[in-house]
Motif scaffolding. Structure first.
Motif, PDB file in Angstrom:
ATOM      1  N   LYS A  13      -0.303  -3.992   1.941  1.00 29.08           N
ATOM      2  CA  LYS A  13      -1.185  -3.377   0.955  1.00 29.08           C
ATOM      3  C   LYS A  13      -1.480  -4.396  -0.139  1.00 29.08           C
ATOM      4  O   LYS A  13      -0.568  -4.859  -0.840  1.00 29.08           O
ATOM      5  N   TYR A  15      -3.573  -5.247  -3.657  1.00 27.31           N
ATOM      6  CA  TYR A  15      -4.350  -4.752  -4.786  1.00 27.31           C
ATOM      7  C   TYR A  15      -5.025  -5.962  -5.422  1.00 27.31           C
ATOM      8  O   TYR A  15      -4.326  -6.831  -5.956  1.00 27.31           O
ATOM      9  N   GLY A  53       0.278   8.969   3.962  1.00 28.73           N
ATOM     10  CA  GLY A  53      -1.172   8.969   4.159  1.00 28.73           C
ATOM     11  C   GLY A  53      -1.939   9.081   2.854  1.00 28.73           C
ATOM     12  O   GLY A  53      -3.141   9.305   2.864  1.00 28.73           O
ATOM     13  N   LEU A  54      -1.244   8.935   1.712  1.00 36.03           N
ATOM     14  CA  LEU A  54      -1.925   8.997   0.414  1.00 36.03           C
ATOM     15  C   LEU A  54      -2.597   7.675   0.070  1.00 36.03           C
ATOM     16  O   LEU A  54      -3.394   7.605  -0.860  1.00 36.03           O
ATOM     17  N   LEU A  55      -2.215   6.640   0.785  1.00 42.40           N
ATOM     18  CA  LEU A  55      -2.701   5.303   0.490  1.00 42.40           C
ATOM     19  C   LEU A  55      -3.054   4.629   1.814  1.00 42.40           C
ATOM     20  O   LEU A  55      -2.282   4.693   2.773  1.00 42.40           O
ATOM     21  N   THR A  56      -4.222   4.004   1.842  1.00 45.24           N
ATOM     22  CA  THR A  56      -4.659   3.337   3.064  1.00 45.24           C
ATOM     23  C   THR A  56      -4.104   1.907   3.084  1.00 45.24           C
ATOM     24  O   THR A  56      -4.345   1.157   2.135  1.00 45.24           O
ATOM     25  N   PRO A  57      -3.376   1.546   4.139  1.00 42.60           N
ATOM     26  CA  PRO A  57      -2.891   0.160   4.194  1.00 42.60           C
ATOM     27  C   PRO A  57      -4.061  -0.813   4.322  1.00 42.60           C
ATOM     28  O   PRO A  57      -5.087  -0.469   4.918  1.00 42.60           O
TER      29      PRO A  57
ATOM     30  N   ARG B 285      -7.963   6.534  -1.798  1.00 41.21           N
ATOM     31  CA  ARG B 285      -6.854   6.198  -0.893  1.00 41.21           C
ATOM     32  C   ARG B 285      -6.663   4.686  -0.823  1.00 41.21           C
ATOM     33  O   ARG B 285      -5.552   4.200  -0.705  1.00 41.21           O
ATOM     34  N   ARG B 286      -7.742   3.959  -0.872  1.00 38.93           N
ATOM     35  CA  ARG B 286      -7.627   2.498  -0.828  1.00 38.93           C
ATOM     36  C   ARG B 286      -7.071   1.955  -2.135  1.00 38.93           C
ATOM     37  O   ARG B 286      -6.266   1.036  -2.152  1.00 38.93           O
ATOM     38  N   ASN B 287      -7.496   2.546  -3.251  1.00 38.40           N
ATOM     39  CA  ASN B 287      -7.121   2.003  -4.555  1.00 38.40           C
ATOM     40  C   ASN B 287      -5.834   2.579  -5.113  1.00 38.40           C
ATOM     41  O   ASN B 287      -5.378   2.159  -6.171  1.00 38.40           O
ATOM     42  N   GLY B 288      -5.286   3.549  -4.446  1.00 41.25           N
ATOM     43  CA  GLY B 288      -3.994   4.094  -4.873  1.00 41.25           C
ATOM     44  C   GLY B 288      -4.073   5.000  -6.074  1.00 41.25           C
ATOM     45  O   GLY B 288      -3.105   5.139  -6.816  1.00 41.25           O
ATOM     46  N   LEU B 290      -4.566   8.263  -5.963  1.00 41.57           N
ATOM     47  CA  LEU B 290      -4.210   9.658  -5.674  1.00 41.57           C
ATOM     48  C   LEU B 290      -2.855  10.047  -6.258  1.00 41.57           C
ATOM     49  O   LEU B 290      -2.600  11.216  -6.524  1.00 41.57           O
TER      50      LEU B 290
END
Lengths: 250, 295
Positions: A13, A15, A53-57, B285-288, B290
């Motif tokens: 992941k 950022y 599943g709250l965050l997309t890898p 979901r991509r940026n975190g 949530l």
């Protein structure tokens, strides 16, 4: 061959180009309680968020109970649950109302009975008709755990479940978690800063640092490997980079 | 899994009847579970509403204040100008219909905001609740909130100003359907923005619909606007509703053509809102964001 309840494969992941999780892989078997250790920013919460599943890898895959969490997470979500001090239950609802809502969301049969069992188990009978927002930290934690077990999850994720609890309540919570695991055969992943908690509950510890898995083994094995008496000392060795490893990591 | 008909063709020994019965049972069970989850969310919002009388009172308060103010304005102007005297309550009608649009969107968005205010969103997103089920629950709540707010006010309008909104008959149903669809489409998009940007985007929920007020020509005909702004106005579904209302109250003519055009535009708006929500959810979901739905 049956798939492990949790399987993470080359998870990354990023950022803004910086790795929060950097290519980790692990599997967790059924009927296991694993600790996820690491300092602030080590990537524990990011890892848990990707498992849910709250965050997309950015790349890599997570499978929970055989379901790819990016494509078919609803197949797994009904068998999972989560506790974290960073999320709350609606404060204006009474404890009973909250448990009713979540019980229905998870389509729990015989919901009133299930709430009765949980009220007994977590000693929240007297709290059932009180607004959740008016409970103490310890009472809220017990209610959050009751919510997390309402669907009798096969996979339970816990992000610092005993943070801000007094030692007595924290010990009480740990005992309940141990009991649930032994009775249900669930797979439990526990992220924590509390080394005593991890040492007591977990048969396996994954230590993360800067988004990578720094070490992975049983508490006894880690103590032996670092030549330390407590996991806290092992954690400090890893966190400060003063690795006192006395044997090669296998 | 392949459909039962295909499996029967590939494998002749395959028991098509049993497989189809199993598929139907699974579909029925999924449908029942879905209804349970929707009812759980409607129950959750009802608990909050029932437990707070100020929230209930607020639902009636603003529509009542607005209706009284515009009702008296209408009465005053009606006494001075013959045209308005014949206009048969266009201001009161416009105010009531505006409230359907504004409160429809707000009712939807407030349900969503409840989750972010109470830091409960992550609990829902890790539950089996599908986004479409959450949206349906919020639509139902929007209707319930509207009923609580608008029905008593419409009765007051009749008692105080002799304006019977229900006298519009079938036209009212067409107006209502178009306005609520616009409100929901905007509400869905605002919810996506809150998901993506956290409570920093909360003000959108309260203000975005006010942009419609001057452009959708709530209280005046589209012809009042400059020509270039009329083009913008006709791109908004509510414009057709308010023009249709004036045609009904002033000319006593139900303009079905306007309602059909509004409905077509609403379909486009609704699809755009749902697509926007899905894209913003993916971005969250991509940026975190949530797990962090604060400011």
């Amino acid at each position: 061959m049956t798939q492990p309840p949790i399987a993470a494969e080359r998870l990354v992941k990023l950022y803004q180009g910086r790795p929060a999780v950097d290519g980790i892989s692990f599997t967790l078997p059924a009927d296991s309680l694993t600790g996820l250790l690491g300092g602030n920013g080590a990537g524990k919460t990011t890892t848990i968020a990707m498992i849910m599943g709250l965050l997309t890898p950015t790349s890599g895959e997570v499978h929970v109970l055989g379901a790819d969490m990016q494509r078919e997470r609803f197949r797994a979500l009904k068998h999972m649950n989560f506790v974290s001090p960073y999320i709350d239950l609606p404060m204006r609802l009474t404890v009973r109302q909250n448990l009713m809502v979540f019980g229905r969301l998870y389509c729990v049969d015989d919901l009133a009975d299930r709430i009765g069992v949980l009220a007994q188990e977590f000693d929240i009978h007297d709290l059932l008709d009180r607004p959740t927002g008016r409970l103490s930290s310890g009472q809220k934690t017990r209610v959050s755990l009751a919510k997390a077990l309402i669907n009798q999850p096969k996979v339970l994720l816990l992000d610092e479940p005993t943070a801000s609890l007094d030692p007595d309540t924290a010990d009480w919570v740990r005992a309940r978690l141990e009991r649930y695991r032994s009775e249900s055969g669930a797979t439990i992943l526990l992220a924590s800063h509390n080394m005593n908690e991890v040492e007591r509950l977990c048969e396996r510890v994954i230590i993360m640092k800067k988004g990578q898995i720094e070490d992975d083994g049983t508490p006894a094995r880690l103590l032996q490997r670092y030549g330390r008496l407590t996991l806290e000392e092992v954690f400090l060795d890893v966190a400060r980079g003063s690795s006192g490893i006395r044997e090669p990591v296998l | 899994m392949l459909p039962a008909a295909v499996r029967a063709y590939v494998n002749p020994s395959f028991d098509r009847e049993t497989a189809m019965r199993d598929s139907m049972q699974t579909a029925l069970s999924d449908y029942t579970d879905s209804l349970r989850r929707i009812s759980a969310m409607v129950g959750r919002y009802s608990y909050v509403m029932r437990g707070s009388w100020p929230r209930l009172a607020e639902l009636v308060y603003w529509p009542a204040v607005n209706m009284l103010m515009w009702g008296f304005v209408q009465t005053y102007i009606g006494q001075k100008a013959g045209y308005f005297a014949q206009a048969g309550g266009t201001f009161i009608g416009a105010m009531l219909l505006w409230d359907i649009l504004f409160r429809g969107q707000l009712g939807f968005s407030i349900s969503f905001l409840e989750e972010t205010w109470s830091r409960n969103l992550a609990n829902l997103l890790i539950s089996p609740l599908r986004p479409v089920e959450l949206a349906i629950a919020m639509m139902i709540m929007s209707l319930i909130r509207l009923a609580i707010g608008i029905v008593p006010v419409s009765i007051v309008a009749n008692v105080f100003f002799g304006f019977n909104v229900y006298g519009m008959g079938i036209a009212l149903a067409a107006f209502f359907m178009n306005l609520i669809l616009t409100g929901w489409a905007v509400g869905i998009l605002v919810s996506g923005a809150i998901l993506r940007n956290g409570l920093g985007a909360e003000s959108l929920a309260w203000t975005v619909m006010t942009l419609f007020m001057p452009l959708a020509c709530v209280f005046y005909p589209v012809a009042v606007l400059p020509a270039w702004l009329q083009i913008v106005a006709w791109m908004l579904p509510p414009t057709y509703v308010f023009e249709g209302m004036r045609a009904l109250l002033i000319d006593h003519q139900f303009r079905a053509d306007l309602m059909i055009e509004a409905f077509a535009l609403n379909l486009v708006l609704f699809i755009a809102g749902a697509t926007g929500f899905a894209k913003l959810m993916d971005a969250a979901r991509r940026n975190g964001t949530l797990l962090q739905t604060g400011e």
